[in-house]
Write an enzyme that holds these catalytic residues in place. Structure first.
Site, PDB file in Angstrom:
ATOM      1  N   VAL A  43      31.532  50.607  12.837  1.00  0.00           N
ATOM      2  CA  VAL A  43      31.562  51.541  11.554  1.00  0.00           C
ATOM      3  C   VAL A  43      30.361  51.524  10.747  1.00  0.00           C
ATOM      4  CG1 VAL A  43      32.867  52.002   9.564  1.00  0.00           C
ATOM      5  CG2 VAL A  43      34.046  51.117  11.818  1.00  0.00           C
ATOM      6  N   CYS A  44      30.206  50.706   9.897  1.00  0.00           N
ATOM      7  CA  CYS A  44      29.108  50.694   9.032  1.00  0.00           C
ATOM      8  C   CYS A  44      27.802  51.125   9.479  1.00  0.00           C
ATOM      9  CB  CYS A  44      28.814  49.242   8.338  1.00  0.00           C
ATOM     10  SG  CYS A  44      30.602  48.771   7.676  1.00  0.00           S
ATOM     11  N   THR A  45      27.418  50.319  10.676  1.00  0.00           N
ATOM     12  CA  THR A  45      26.072  50.685  11.250  1.00  0.00           C
ATOM     13  C   THR A  45      25.957  52.066  12.089  1.00  0.00           C
ATOM     14  OG1 THR A  45      25.821  48.200  11.265  1.00  0.00           O
ATOM     15  CG2 THR A  45      24.170  49.849  12.885  1.00  0.00           C
TER      16      THR A  45
END
Length: 124
Positions: A43-45
């Site tokens: 998600v974040c990366t």
């Protein structure tokens, strides 16, 4: 995003690119190459890396700077980023790429103690 006084601003979004302050801060640097990591790889990366690629940035995802819950999620996320043109890199490769030469400043004198503290496997 880290401010000049070291405060970490949490934008409360899963994709930092969706935060206008983050975008403005990055654009203000004039840099077109970005190293990313995140809390979670999938998600974040991945979301940030894909958004940066779509915006024309060269993106380097440090595969050791985020985590996942399974090997499958890691592999799918890394594959997705790679297919979009994101370069998958490691902490050691990022450090050496930024340093360029052990004789530079920062070089061996500054980097080796840092590696001992944050990347102890290097000295083994």
């Amino acid at each position: 995003m880290v401010s000049a006084d070291g405060e970490i601003a949490h934008p409360s979004r899963v994709n930092a690119w969706d935060n206008a302050d983050f975008r403005r801060a990055l654009e203000a640097t004039g840099k077109k190459q970005v190293i990313v990591g995140g809390i979670t790889t999938d998600v974040c990366t991945t979301f940030l890396a894909l958004s940066l690629r779509a915006a024309g940035y060269s993106v380097f995802a440090n595969v050791e700077a985020s985590a996942t819950t399974t090997e499958l999620i890691r592999d799918v996320s890394n594959s997705r980023m790679q297919q979009a043109g994101v370069q998958l890199v490691t902490l050691f490769s990022v450090v050496c790429d930024l340093m360029r030469d052990w004789r530079n400043t920062p070089g061996a004198q500054e980097v080796l103690p840092w590696l001992d503290q944050y990347y102890p496997v290097y000295g083994e």
